[in-house]
Design an enzyme around this catalytic site. Structure first.
Site, PDB file in Angstrom:
ATOM      1  N   SER A 278       0.822  -1.216   0.000  1.00 18.92           N
ATOM      2  CA  SER A 278       0.000   0.000   0.000  1.00 18.92           C
ATOM      3  C   SER A 278       0.854   1.263   0.000  1.00 18.92           C
ATOM      4  CB  SER A 278      -0.898   0.012   1.247  1.00 18.92           C
ATOM      5  OG  SER A 278      -1.650  -1.164   1.327  1.00 18.92           O
ATOM      6  N   GLY A 279       1.779   1.365   0.940  1.00 21.74           N
ATOM      7  CA  GLY A 279       2.587   2.576   1.072  1.00 21.74           C
ATOM      8  C   GLY A 279       3.587   2.722  -0.061  1.00 21.74           C
TER       9      GLY A 279
ATOM     10  N   GLU B 260       9.958  -5.796  -5.206  1.00 24.84           N
ATOM     11  CA  GLU B 260       8.927  -6.542  -4.472  1.00 24.84           C
ATOM     12  C   GLU B 260       9.296  -8.022  -4.528  1.00 24.84           C
ATOM     13  OE1 GLU B 260       6.037  -6.064  -2.529  1.00 24.84           O
ATOM     14  OE2 GLU B 260       6.300  -8.230  -2.475  1.00 24.84           O
TER      15      GLU B 260
ATOM     16  N   THR C 266       0.291  -6.647   1.447  1.00 25.50           N
ATOM     17  CA  THR C 266      -0.580  -7.359   2.388  1.00 25.50           C
ATOM     18  C   THR C 266      -2.045  -7.039   2.138  1.00 25.50           C
ATOM     19  OG1 THR C 266       1.170  -7.240   4.024  1.00 25.50           O
ATOM     20  CG2 THR C 266      -1.038  -7.714   4.850  1.00 25.50           C
ATOM     21  N   CYS C 267      -2.357  -5.773   1.997  1.00 27.06           N
ATOM     22  CA  CYS C 267      -3.762  -5.373   1.903  1.00 27.06           C
ATOM     23  C   CYS C 267      -4.456  -6.051   0.726  1.00 27.06           C
ATOM     24  CB  CYS C 267      -3.857  -3.858   1.784  1.00 27.06           C
ATOM     25  SG  CYS C 267      -5.541  -3.277   1.673  1.00 27.06           S
TER      26      CYS C 267
ATOM     27  N   CYS D  88      -6.692  -6.864   3.808  1.00 31.09           N
ATOM     28  CA  CYS D  88      -8.004  -6.208   3.759  1.00 31.09           C
ATOM     29  C   CYS D  88      -8.920  -6.735   2.657  1.00 31.09           C
ATOM     30  CB  CYS D  88      -7.864  -4.703   3.514  1.00 31.09           C
ATOM     31  SG  CYS D  88      -6.300  -3.955   3.902  1.00 31.09           S
TER      32      CYS D  88
ATOM     33  N   LYS E 209      -9.882 -10.608   2.710  1.00 33.10           N
ATOM     34  CA  LYS E 209     -10.691 -10.766   3.921  1.00 33.10           C
ATOM     35  C   LYS E 209     -12.093 -10.197   3.736  1.00 33.10           C
ATOM     36  CE  LYS E 209     -10.804  -7.406   6.491  1.00 33.10           C
ATOM     37  NZ  LYS E 209     -10.230  -6.438   7.434  1.00 33.10           N
TER      38      LYS E 209
ATOM     39  N   TYR F 260      -2.514  -3.114 -10.218  1.00 25.52           N
ATOM     40  CA  TYR F 260      -1.380  -2.488  -9.516  1.00 25.52           C
ATOM     41  C   TYR F 260      -0.132  -2.489 -10.396  1.00 25.52           C
ATOM     42  CZ  TYR F 260      -3.320  -1.381  -4.983  1.00 25.52           C
ATOM     43  OH  TYR F 260      -4.023  -0.776  -3.976  1.00 25.52           O
TER      44      TYR F 260
ATOM     45  N   TYR G   2      -8.379  -7.464  15.947  1.00 23.61           N
ATOM     46  CA  TYR G   2      -9.412  -7.406  14.912  1.00 23.61           C
ATOM     47  C   TYR G   2      -9.295  -8.546  13.914  1.00 23.61           C
ATOM     48  CZ  TYR G   2      -6.405  -5.350  11.239  1.00 23.61           C
ATOM     49  OH  TYR G   2      -5.450  -5.138  10.278  1.00 23.61           O
ATOM     50  N   ILE G   3      -8.083  -8.994  13.637  1.00 22.32           N
ATOM     51  CA  ILE G   3      -7.942 -10.072  12.641  1.00 22.32           C
ATOM     52  C   ILE G   3      -8.564 -11.361  13.185  1.00 22.32           C
ATOM     53  CG2 ILE G   3      -6.265 -11.483  11.364  1.00 22.32           C
ATOM     54  CD1 ILE G   3      -4.515  -8.984  11.119  1.00 22.32           C
TER      55      ILE G   3
ATOM     56  N   GLU H 183     -12.355 -10.993  13.067  1.00 23.46           N
ATOM     57  CA  GLU H 183     -12.903 -11.013  11.706  1.00 23.46           C
ATOM     58  C   GLU H 183     -12.931 -12.432  11.140  1.00 23.46           C
ATOM     59  OE1 GLU H 183     -11.779  -6.501  10.240  1.00 23.46           O
ATOM     60  OE2 GLU H 183     -10.432  -8.108   9.699  1.00 23.46           O
TER      61      GLU H 183
ATOM     62  N   ASP I  88       3.384  -0.235   7.861  1.00 23.14           N
ATOM     63  CA  ASP I  88       3.476  -1.216   8.948  1.00 23.14           C
ATOM     64  C   ASP I  88       4.901  -1.458   9.419  1.00 23.14           C
ATOM     65  OD1 ASP I  88       0.780  -1.447   8.497  1.00 23.14           O
ATOM     66  OD2 ASP I  88       0.774  -3.633   8.302  1.00 23.14           O
TER      67      ASP I  88
ATOM     68  N   HIS J   9     -34.093   9.560   7.349  1.00 25.46           N
ATOM     69  CA  HIS J   9     -35.060   8.655   7.935  1.00 25.46           C
ATOM     70  C   HIS J   9     -35.678   7.757   6.878  1.00 25.46           C
ATOM     71  CE1 HIS J   9     -37.863   7.365  10.969  1.00 25.46           C
ATOM     72  NE2 HIS J   9     -38.833   7.497  10.086  1.00 25.46           N
TER      73      HIS J   9
HETATM   74  P1  FAD Z   1       2.439  -4.060   2.930  1.00 28.62           P
HETATM   75  O1  FAD Z   1       1.153  -3.809   2.280  1.00 28.62           O
HETATM   76  O2  FAD Z   1       2.563  -5.247   3.827  1.00 28.62           O
HETATM   77  O3  FAD Z   1       3.515  -4.164   1.779  1.00 28.62           O
HETATM   78  C1  FAD Z   1       4.838  -4.513   2.017  1.00 28.62           C
HETATM   79  C2  FAD Z   1       5.370  -5.217   0.799  1.00 28.62           C
HETATM   80  O4  FAD Z   1       6.783  -5.318   0.907  1.00 28.62           O
HETATM   81  C3  FAD Z   1       4.848  -6.645   0.653  1.00 28.62           C
HETATM   82  O5  FAD Z   1       4.331  -6.816  -0.632  1.00 28.62           O
HETATM   83  C4  FAD Z   1       6.084  -7.513   0.881  1.00 28.62           C
HETATM   84  O6  FAD Z   1       6.055  -8.688   0.110  1.00 28.62           O
HETATM   85  C5  FAD Z   1       7.188  -6.590   0.422  1.00 28.62           C
HETATM   86  N1  FAD Z   1       8.496  -6.850   1.002  1.00 28.62           N
HETATM   87  C6  FAD Z   1       8.808  -7.133   2.290  1.00 28.62           C
HETATM   88  N2  FAD Z   1      10.151  -7.216   2.442  1.00 28.62           N
HETATM   89  C7  FAD Z   1      10.680  -6.985   1.220  1.00 28.62           C
HETATM   90  C8  FAD Z   1      12.013  -6.928   0.724  1.00 28.62           C
HETATM   91  N3  FAD Z   1      13.062  -7.083   1.533  1.00 28.62           N
HETATM   92  N4  FAD Z   1      12.205  -6.686  -0.585  1.00 28.62           N
HETATM   93  C9  FAD Z   1      11.141  -6.509  -1.435  1.00 28.62           C
HETATM   94  N5  FAD Z   1       9.859  -6.537  -1.014  1.00 28.62           N
HETATM   95  C10 FAD Z   1       9.646  -6.764   0.290  1.00 28.62           C
HETATM   96  N6  FAD Z   1      -5.827  -2.511   7.000  1.00 28.62           N
HETATM   97  C11 FAD Z   1      -6.919  -1.735   6.810  1.00 28.62           C
HETATM   98  O7  FAD Z   1      -6.774  -0.507   6.697  1.00 28.62           O
HETATM   99  N7  FAD Z   1      -8.167  -2.284   6.733  1.00 28.62           N
HETATM  100  C12 FAD Z   1      -8.384  -3.612   6.841  1.00 28.62           C
HETATM  101  O8  FAD Z   1      -9.525  -4.065   6.773  1.00 28.62           O
HETATM  102  C13 FAD Z   1      -7.260  -4.450   7.031  1.00 28.62           C
HETATM  103  N8  FAD Z   1      -7.412  -5.788   7.115  1.00 28.62           N
HETATM  104  C14 FAD Z   1      -6.317  -6.578   7.254  1.00 28.62           C
HETATM  105  C15 FAD Z   1      -6.500  -7.950   7.319  1.00 28.62           C
HETATM  106  C16 FAD Z   1      -5.420  -8.787   7.476  1.00 28.62           C
HETATM  107  C17 FAD Z   1      -5.648 -10.266   7.541  1.00 28.62           C
HETATM  108  C18 FAD Z   1      -4.113  -8.235   7.560  1.00 28.62           C
HETATM  109  C19 FAD Z   1      -2.927  -9.131   7.726  1.00 28.62           C
HETATM  110  C20 FAD Z   1      -3.913  -6.871   7.474  1.00 28.62           C
HETATM  111  C21 FAD Z   1      -5.023  -6.036   7.326  1.00 28.62           C
HETATM  112  N9  FAD Z   1      -4.875  -4.649   7.275  1.00 28.62           N
HETATM  113  C22 FAD Z   1      -5.976  -3.851   7.107  1.00 28.62           C
HETATM  114  C23 FAD Z   1      -3.554  -4.006   7.424  1.00 28.62           C
HETATM  115  C24 FAD Z   1      -3.000  -3.609   6.069  1.00 28.62           C
HETATM  116  O9  FAD Z   1      -2.943  -4.730   5.232  1.00 28.62           O
HETATM  117  C25 FAD Z   1      -1.614  -3.008   6.258  1.00 28.62           C
HETATM  118  O10 FAD Z   1      -1.687  -1.961   7.201  1.00 28.62           O
HETATM  119  C26 FAD Z   1      -1.050  -2.447   4.955  1.00 28.62           C
HETATM  120  O11 FAD Z   1      -0.976  -3.438   3.976  1.00 28.62           O
HETATM  121  C27 FAD Z   1       0.324  -1.854   5.220  1.00 28.62           C
HETATM  122  O12 FAD Z   1       0.890  -1.398   4.027  1.00 28.62           O
HETATM  123  P2  FAD Z   1       2.461  -1.332   3.871  1.00 28.62           P
HETATM  124  O13 FAD Z   1       2.728  -0.638   2.586  1.00 28.62           O
HETATM  125  O14 FAD Z   1       3.078  -0.782   5.097  1.00 28.62           O
HETATM  126  O15 FAD Z   1       2.939  -2.849   3.803  1.00 28.62           O
END
Ligand code: FAD
Length: 456
Positions: free
Chosen positions: A20-21, A40, A47-48, A53, A56, A104, A182-183, A186, A307, A440
Site C-alpha cells: 500500500s505505502g 517486491e 498485504t492489503c 483487507c 478478507k 497495480y 481485529y484479525i 474477523e 506497517d 429517515h
Molecule cells: P504491505 O502492504 O505489507 O507491503 C509490504 C510489501 O513489501 C509486501 O508486498 C512484501 O512482500 C514486500 N516486502 C517485504 N520485504 C521486502 C524486501 N526485503 N524486498 C522486497 N519486497 C519486500 N488494513 C486496513 O486498513 N483495513 C483492513 O480491513 C485491514 N485488514 C487486514 C486484514 C489482514 C488479515 C491483515 C494481515 C492486514 C489487514 N490490514 C488492514 C492491514 C494492512 O494490510 C496493512 O496496514 C497495509 O498493507 C500496510 O501497508 P504497507 O505498505 O506498510 O505494507
C-alpha cells in the site's frame, strides 16, 4: 513539478516493498518527475491487496450472505435449503486478487516506475541489492510491511495464520482461533457465519483491547449470541495432531478438538533481512523502523512508511504517510501525516467501527466527558426476527462540547463511520450533531438524535 535529477544515482527514489505505502509513494513521486524504482519479493499490492483487507473483506461479504438467507424468511422469501461451497468462494476471491494485482502492476508501469522483482537489501545508505542486482538511489523508501508471528507453543507447526486462512482448501468444521485483535475476530466471524464451530481463545478478558469498553462488551455478547465460544483468560499449552484432526490443550485443562487452529496473536515488521544495520537505520526492540513525524529514519536520505514502522498498521495510513513524504520531498510542500482521528473498522459479524477517543481514553486524558449511548434493535432486524441489537455511542468533551469519539457496533458501522470521521476531523460539536438533520429511516440517524446523557 519536475525535479533536477542527481545523476550520480540510477534512481531519485528507490522503494523496497510494493504494498500500500510503497506503491502509493512511488507513483506519486514519479508523477512529480522523479525517476523511481521499486522492488517486491512477493506480489505487487502487498498485504492489503493480496493477503489482508481485500481478500478478507471478500470473504466477509461471502459470509454475510448466510445472514441474508437466514433473514429472508421474515421478508416473505422461501429459499430452499441453501448450500455453500468454500472452494468456489476461494477461487472467485483469487480471481479478483489476480485482477487487482494486474491493476497495480499496470499502475506502476503507467506511472513510469521501474519494477524489479526480488528481495531488496540495503548495502549502504544509497545502494540496494536485489538478488545480486545493485541499484543506487539518492533516496530510499522502506515500505516492507509486516508478517504474522507465531509463538513457540509446542505443536505450533500445526497452526495457521491469516495468510493460510485465506487459502484453505476446505472450510474447517471446527476451528480454534487464538487472539483477541481485529484479525482474530474477523476470521472468527467469517468461519462462524459459513457454518464452522468457532472457539476464540482470548488471553485476557474479551476481544478488541484498546476499543471502547461498551463496544467490546456489546460485540462479545453478540458473538456469543451467534453461538461463538469465547474462552477468556485462557492460553494454549500445546497443539497435537490426532486422528481426525487436532487437539488443542488449554492452560485450564480443557482440550478442544478441532480441524484447524488459527493464530492471530500479532504481527512483526519485515526488517530482519533488510540490511538496516549496514546502512545505519535504527529500529526499536521489535524491529520496527524508527522514524520522525516526517517519516525520516536515523539516516537522513532513508525513509520508512506503513506497517514497517509499526504505528497504526492500516492501509490508508501507509498510503497517507507515503503521500505526505512525497509531497515534502518532490513537490516542495512540506506535509506530515496527522495521526489524530484515524477511523477504523472491524469487519466482524456484526461489524464495529470507531473514530476518535474511547470513553476510557478520554477520561485517562483528563477530560470531563458526557456520554451518549443508544442500544436498539435496528429496523432491518424486525421482520427478520433477528435479535441482534445495534450500539452507538458518543463521547463528548463537557467543556468544549466537541465530539471526541464515535463508536458503533451494528450493520453498516464502517460505512457510517467514514462520514462521522469527517465531522470529527472538522472539530464538530455535539450541538452541531444535534442540528444535523437525520436521514429517515436509517440506523445512522440515531447519531444525530441522541439527546439523553448517560449518568456519570
Ligand atoms: P504491505 O502492504 O505489507 O507491503 C509490504 C510489501 O513489501 C509486501 O508486498 C512484501 O512482500 C514486500 N516486502 C517485504 N520485504 C521486502 C524486501 N526485503 N524486498 C522486497 N519486497 C519486500 N488494513 C486496513 O486498513 N483495513 C483492513 O480491513 C485491514 N485488514 C487486514 C486484514 C489482514 C488479515 C491483515 C494481515 C492486514 C489487514 N490490514 C488492514 C492491514 C494492512 O494490510 C496493512 O496496514 C497495509 O498493507 C500496510 O501497508 P504497507 O505498505 O506498510 O505494507
Amino acid at each position: 513539478m519536475a525535479q533536477a535529477r542527481n545523476s550520480d544515482y540510477e534512481f531519485d527514489l528507490f522503494t523496497i516493498g510494493a504494498g500500500s505505502g510503497g506503491v502509493a509513494g512511488s507513483r506519486r513521486a514519479a508523477s512529480y518527475g522523479a525517476k523511481v524504482g521499486i522492488c517486491e519479493d512477493s506480489r505487487v499490492g502487498g498485504t492489503c491487496v493480496i493477503r489482508g483487507c481485500v481478500p478478507k473483506k471478500l470473504l466477509v461479504y461471502g459470509a454475510h450472505v448466510a445472514d441474508d438467507i437466514a433473514d429472508a424468511k421474515g421478508y416473505g422469501w422461501d429459499i430452499p435449503q441453501a448450500t455453500f461451497d468454500w472452494p468456489t468462494l476461494i477461487r472467485a476471491k483469487n480471481r479478483e486478487i489476480d485482477r487487482l494485482n494486474g491493476i497495480y502492476l499496470k499502475m506502476l508501469a503507467d506511472a513510469g516506475v521501474t519494477l524489479i522483482e526480488g528481495r531488496g537489501r540495503l548495502v549502504d545508505a544509497h545502494t540496494v541489492d536485489i538478488g545480486g542486482r545493485k541499484v543506487t538511489a539518492e533516496r530510499i523508501l522502506i515500505a516492507t510491511g509486516g508478517y504474522p508471528t507465531l509463538p513457540d507453543t509446542p505443536g505450533i507447526k500445526h497452526a495457521i495464520t491469516s495468510n493460510e486462512a485465506l487459502e484453505l482448501a476446505e472450510l474447517p468444521k471446527r476451528i480454534v482461533i487464538v487472539g483477541a485483535g481485529y484479525i482474530a475476530v474477523e476470521f472468527a466471524g467469517i468461519f462462524q457465519a459459513l457454518g464452522a464451530d468457532v472457539t476464540l481463545v482470548v488471553r485476557r478478558d474479551i476481544p478488541l483491547r484498546g476499543f471502547d469498553q461498551d463496544v467490546r462488551a456489546h460485540l462479545a455478547e453478540e458473538l456469543t449470541g451467534r453461538g461463538m465460544h469465547i474462552l477468556s483468560g485462557t492460553l494454549v499449552e500445546r497443539i497435537e495432531k490426532v486422528s481426525g484432526g487436532l487437539e488443542v490443550r488449554l492452560n485450564n485443562g480443557q482440550v478442544l478438538p478441532c480441524d484447524q487452529i488459527l493464530y492471530a496473536t500479532g504481527r512483526a515488521p519485515n526488517t530482519s533481512t533488510l540490511g538496516l544495520a549496514e546502512a545505519g537505520v535504527k529500529t526499536d526492540e521489535n524491529g520496527a523502523v524508527l522514524v520522525d513525524e516526517w517519516s525520516v529514519t536515523s539516516v537522513p536520505n532513508i525513509y520508512a512508511v506503513g506497517d514497517v514502522t509499526n504505528k497504526h498498521n492500516l492501509t490508508p495510513v501507509a498510503i497517507a504517510e507515503a503521500r505526505a513524504l512525497v509531497e515534502t520531498l518532490y513537490n516542495g510542500n512540506p506535509t506530515s501525516f496527522d495521526p489524530s482521528n484515524i477511523p477504523t473498522a472491524v469487519f466482524s459479524q456484526p461489524p464495529v467501527a470507531t473514530v476518535g477517543l474511547s470513553e476510557q481514553q478520554a477520561r485517562e486524558a483528563g477530560k470531563q466527558v458526557d456520554i451518549y449511548r443508544s442500544k436498539f434493535r435496528p429496523m432491518r432486524n424486525t421482520l427478520s426476527g433477528r435479535q441482534e441489537k445495534t450500539l452507538m455511542k458518543l463521547v463528548v468533551d463537557r467543556d468544549s462540547d466537541r465530539v471526541l469519539g464515535c463508536h458503533m457496533v451494528g450493520p453498516d458501522a464502517a460505512e457510517i463511520m467514514q462520514g462521522l470521521a469527517i465531522a470529527l476531523q472538522c472539530g464538530a460539536t455535539k450541538r452541531q450533531f444535534d442540528r444535523t438533520v437525520g436521514i429517515h429511516p436509517t440506523a445512522a440517524e440515531e447519531f444525530v438524535t441522541m439527546r439523553d446523557k448517560v449518568g456519570d
